[in-house]
Design a protein around this motif. Structure first.
Motif, PDB file in Angstrom:
ATOM      1  N   LYS A  77       0.839  -1.205   0.000  1.00 12.75           N
ATOM      2  CA  LYS A  77       0.000   0.000   0.000  1.00 12.75           C
ATOM      3  C   LYS A  77       0.878   1.260   0.000  1.00 12.75           C
ATOM      4  O   LYS A  77       0.576   2.243  -0.658  1.00 12.75           O
ATOM      5  CB  LYS A  77      -0.922   0.011   1.223  1.00 12.75           C
ATOM      6  CG  LYS A  77      -1.919  -1.132   1.247  1.00 12.75           C
ATOM      7  CD  LYS A  77      -2.859  -1.085   0.063  1.00 12.75           C
ATOM      8  CE  LYS A  77      -3.880  -2.203   0.122  1.00 12.75           C
ATOM      9  NZ  LYS A  77      -4.775  -2.203  -1.068  1.00 12.75           N
ATOM     10  N   TYR A  78       1.974   1.165   0.760  1.00  9.18           N
ATOM     11  CA  TYR A  78       2.906   2.294   0.770  1.00  9.18           C
ATOM     12  C   TYR A  78       3.496   2.514  -0.619  1.00  9.18           C
ATOM     13  O   TYR A  78       3.589   3.645  -1.082  1.00  9.18           O
ATOM     14  CB  TYR A  78       4.046   2.034   1.771  1.00  9.18           C
ATOM     15  CG  TYR A  78       5.242   2.925   1.514  1.00  9.18           C
ATOM     16  CD1 TYR A  78       5.223   4.267   1.879  1.00  9.18           C
ATOM     17  CD2 TYR A  78       6.377   2.427   0.855  1.00  9.18           C
ATOM     18  CE1 TYR A  78       6.299   5.098   1.597  1.00  9.18           C
ATOM     19  CE2 TYR A  78       7.456   3.250   0.583  1.00  9.18           C
ATOM     20  CZ  TYR A  78       7.412   4.577   0.957  1.00  9.18           C
ATOM     21  OH  TYR A  78       8.464   5.410   0.673  1.00  9.18           O
ATOM     22  N   ASP A  79       3.896   1.437  -1.280  1.00 12.82           N
ATOM     23  CA  ASP A  79       4.484   1.545  -2.620  1.00 12.82           C
ATOM     24  C   ASP A  79       3.495   2.180  -3.599  1.00 12.82           C
ATOM     25  O   ASP A  79       3.878   3.006  -4.441  1.00 12.82           O
ATOM     26  CB  ASP A  79       4.894   0.161  -3.135  1.00 12.82           C
ATOM     27  CG  ASP A  79       6.113  -0.395  -2.403  1.00 12.82           C
ATOM     28  OD1 ASP A  79       6.859   0.408  -1.803  1.00 12.82           O
ATOM     29  OD2 ASP A  79       6.297  -1.624  -2.421  1.00 12.82           O
ATOM     30  N   ILE A  80       2.238   1.804  -3.486  1.00 16.08           N
ATOM     31  CA  ILE A  80       1.203   2.371  -4.361  1.00 16.08           C
ATOM     32  C   ILE A  80       1.071   3.873  -4.123  1.00 16.08           C
ATOM     33  O   ILE A  80       1.071   4.672  -5.063  1.00 16.08           O
ATOM     34  CB  ILE A  80      -0.163   1.681  -4.108  1.00 16.08           C
ATOM     35  CG1 ILE A  80      -0.126   0.236  -4.634  1.00 16.08           C
ATOM     36  CG2 ILE A  80      -1.297   2.466  -4.777  1.00 16.08           C
ATOM     37  CD1 ILE A  80      -1.343  -0.580  -4.246  1.00 16.08           C
ATOM     38  N   LEU A  81       0.952   4.248  -2.851  1.00 18.08           N
ATOM     39  CA  LEU A  81       0.761   5.655  -2.505  1.00 18.08           C
ATOM     40  C   LEU A  81       1.988   6.488  -2.878  1.00 18.08           C
ATOM     41  O   LEU A  81       1.863   7.596  -3.400  1.00 18.08           O
ATOM     42  CB  LEU A  81       0.469   5.782  -1.008  1.00 18.08           C
ATOM     43  CG  LEU A  81      -0.261   7.064  -0.552  1.00 18.08           C
ATOM     44  CD1 LEU A  81      -1.590   7.201  -1.267  1.00 18.08           C
ATOM     45  CD2 LEU A  81      -0.467   7.039   0.960  1.00 18.08           C
ATOM     46  N   ASN A  82       3.157   5.940  -2.632  1.00 13.53           N
ATOM     47  CA  ASN A  82       4.386   6.657  -2.970  1.00 13.53           C
ATOM     48  C   ASN A  82       4.516   6.832  -4.473  1.00 13.53           C
ATOM     49  O   ASN A  82       4.949   7.893  -4.949  1.00 13.53           O
ATOM     50  CB  ASN A  82       5.596   5.890  -2.429  1.00 13.53           C
ATOM     51  CG  ASN A  82       6.892   6.652  -2.604  1.00 13.53           C
ATOM     52  OD1 ASN A  82       7.010   7.801  -2.197  1.00 13.53           O
ATOM     53  ND2 ASN A  82       7.870   6.028  -3.234  1.00 13.53           N
ATOM     54  N   GLY A  83       4.139   5.818  -5.235  1.00  7.83           N
ATOM     55  CA  GLY A  83       4.187   5.916  -6.695  1.00  7.83           C
ATOM     56  C   GLY A  83       3.272   7.007  -7.220  1.00  7.83           C
ATOM     57  O   GLY A  83       3.634   7.772  -8.124  1.00  7.83           O
ATOM     58  N   GLU A  84       2.085   7.085  -6.632  1.00  8.07           N
ATOM     59  CA  GLU A  84       1.142   8.122  -7.054  1.00  8.07           C
ATOM     60  C   GLU A  84       1.653   9.512  -6.687  1.00  8.07           C
ATOM     61  O   GLU A  84       1.495  10.469  -7.454  1.00  8.07           O
ATOM     62  CB  GLU A  84      -0.227   7.890  -6.409  1.00  8.07           C
ATOM     63  CG  GLU A  84      -0.969   6.674  -6.911  1.00  8.07           C
ATOM     64  CD  GLU A  84      -1.300   6.757  -8.388  1.00  8.07           C
ATOM     65  OE1 GLU A  84      -1.491   7.874  -8.908  1.00  8.07           O
ATOM     66  OE2 GLU A  84      -1.381   5.691  -9.032  1.00  8.07           O
ATOM     67  N   TYR A  85       2.269   9.623  -5.519  1.00  5.58           N
ATOM     68  CA  TYR A  85       2.830  10.917  -5.117  1.00  5.58           C
ATOM     69  C   TYR A  85       3.939  11.352  -6.073  1.00  5.58           C
ATOM     70  O   TYR A  85       3.958  12.501  -6.533  1.00  5.58           O
ATOM     71  CB  TYR A  85       3.380  10.846  -3.692  1.00  5.58           C
ATOM     72  CG  TYR A  85       4.283  12.013  -3.364  1.00  5.58           C
ATOM     73  CD1 TYR A  85       3.765  13.301  -3.229  1.00  5.58           C
ATOM     74  CD2 TYR A  85       5.670  11.837  -3.250  1.00  5.58           C
ATOM     75  CE1 TYR A  85       4.600  14.381  -2.973  1.00  5.58           C
ATOM     76  CE2 TYR A  85       6.499  12.907  -2.988  1.00  5.58           C
ATOM     77  CZ  TYR A  85       5.961  14.184  -2.852  1.00  5.58           C
ATOM     78  OH  TYR A  85       6.788  15.253  -2.613  1.00  5.58           O
ATOM     79  N   GLU A  86       4.842  10.443  -6.393  1.00  7.08           N
ATOM     80  CA  GLU A  86       5.963  10.787  -7.272  1.00  7.08           C
ATOM     81  C   GLU A  86       5.478  11.153  -8.677  1.00  7.08           C
ATOM     82  O   GLU A  86       6.004  12.085  -9.298  1.00  7.08           O
ATOM     83  CB  GLU A  86       6.946   9.617  -7.335  1.00  7.08           C
ATOM     84  CG  GLU A  86       7.704   9.418  -6.023  1.00  7.08           C
ATOM     85  CD  GLU A  86       8.672   8.252  -6.083  1.00  7.08           C
ATOM     86  OE1 GLU A  86       8.583   7.441  -7.044  1.00  7.08           O
ATOM     87  OE2 GLU A  86       9.522   8.137  -5.174  1.00  7.08           O
ATOM     88  N   THR A  87       4.481  10.439  -9.169  1.00  5.37           N
ATOM     89  CA  THR A  87       3.924  10.764 -10.492  1.00  5.37           C
ATOM     90  C   THR A  87       3.234  12.122 -10.464  1.00  5.37           C
ATOM     91  O   THR A  87       3.381  12.928 -11.390  1.00  5.37           O
ATOM     92  CB  THR A  87       2.927   9.686 -10.941  1.00  5.37           C
ATOM     93  OG1 THR A  87       3.574   8.414 -10.974  1.00  5.37           O
ATOM     94  CG2 THR A  87       2.366   9.995 -12.328  1.00  5.37           C
ATOM     95  N   SER A  88       2.500  12.388  -9.397  1.00  7.95           N
ATOM     96  CA  SER A  88       1.808  13.680  -9.258  1.00  7.95           C
ATOM     97  C   SER A  88       2.803  14.829  -9.193  1.00  7.95           C
ATOM     98  O   SER A  88       2.599  15.886  -9.801  1.00  7.95           O
ATOM     99  CB  SER A  88       0.933  13.680  -7.995  1.00  7.95           C
ATOM    100  OG  SER A  88      -0.077  12.703  -8.072  1.00  7.95           O
ATOM    101  N   GLU A  89       3.886  14.614  -8.470  1.00  8.83           N
ATOM    102  CA  GLU A  89       4.920  15.642  -8.347  1.00  8.83           C
ATOM    103  C   GLU A  89       5.558  15.929  -9.707  1.00  8.83           C
ATOM    104  O   GLU A  89       5.796  17.096 -10.058  1.00  8.83           O
ATOM    105  CB  GLU A  89       5.989  15.198  -7.354  1.00  8.83           C
ATOM    106  CG  GLU A  89       7.030  16.267  -7.048  1.00  8.83           C
ATOM    107  CD  GLU A  89       8.022  15.816  -5.989  1.00  8.83           C
ATOM    108  OE1 GLU A  89       8.374  16.625  -5.116  1.00  8.83           O
ATOM    109  OE2 GLU A  89       8.446  14.642  -6.035  1.00  8.83           O
TER     110      GLU A  89
END
Length: 213
Positions: A77-89
């Motif tokens: 779940k952390y990997d998913i959320l972190n991936g979305e954050y990095e893509t959004s950034e």
């Protein structure tokens, strides 16, 4: 085909020089004036905002899925959320870069236009050109304001996403998920506000492009 090759060659040369003035001069030599470049860059900024709008909406859905966690590996779940954050950034950075490129060519265009107005011998044509310039700058001002307002709305969302990613990273347990749930309402509100401003900016871009046609 030859024109495309020439354009690419000139672009690579100018990129090496890193000079906007040289870039515009080179483009004009192959038939692209600042007005066309501005229209293209506004369209690119518009597309970038569309992409960012979709990404932030997707990130919110992913965030909800993490909050609704019901078994499984918390690290996933952390990997998913972190991936979305990095893509959004990354999307947010692209939006800011596109806006900066619009500002650059718009400043060059308006400076050139203002200088050329003084060259008219006909007072009637000079007044007509000045009127058109004033109207175009006014519309551009509305566009730039909308783009920057929408861009600024990305910051609190990114900050909130980053906070949640960091918190989850250091607290991979059920309590961490509960804490994320408590922030969901605020993040949803921020994303909805962001999307609303993005849509306004995109609409302003459409109207501005019409004035350049």
């Amino acid at each position: 085909m030859k024109r495309i090759i020439l354009a690419l060659t000139l672009l690579s040369m100018v990129a090496a020089l890193g000079c906007s003035k040289a870039y515009y001069a080179s483009m004009e030599k192959i038939g692209y004036d600042k007005r066309e470049i501005l229209a293209d860059r506004v369209e690119n900024a518009q597309e970038s905002q569309e992409d960012a709008k979709e990404q932030f909406a997707n990130a919110l859905e992913r965030y909800k899925s993490v909050v609704d966690f019901d078994g499984g590996e918390l690290e996933d779940k952390y990997d998913i959320l972190n991936g979305e954050y990095e893509t959004s950034e990354a999307m947010a950075d692209d939006v800011r870069d596109r806006i900066a490129s619009v500002e650059d060519v718009a400043d060059a265009l308006f400076d050139e236009w203002s200088e050329e107005i003084t060259q008219y011998s006909s007072a009637k044509l000079r007044r007509a050109s000045q009127k058109k310039l004033t109207a175009t700058k006014r519309r551009y001002g509305s566009l730039l304001k909308a783009m920057k307002k929408a861009s600024s709305k990305m910051d609190p969302v990114l900050a909130a996403f980053k906070d949640q990613v960091l918190y989850l990273k250091h607290n991979l347990n059920a309590k961490a998920i509960a804490a994320l749930e408590g922030e969901l309402g605020t993040i949803r509100s921020d994303v909805e506000s962001l999307i609303k401003e993005m849509e306004k900016s995109i609409a302003e871009a459409d109207e501005f492009i019409k004035t350049l046609e």
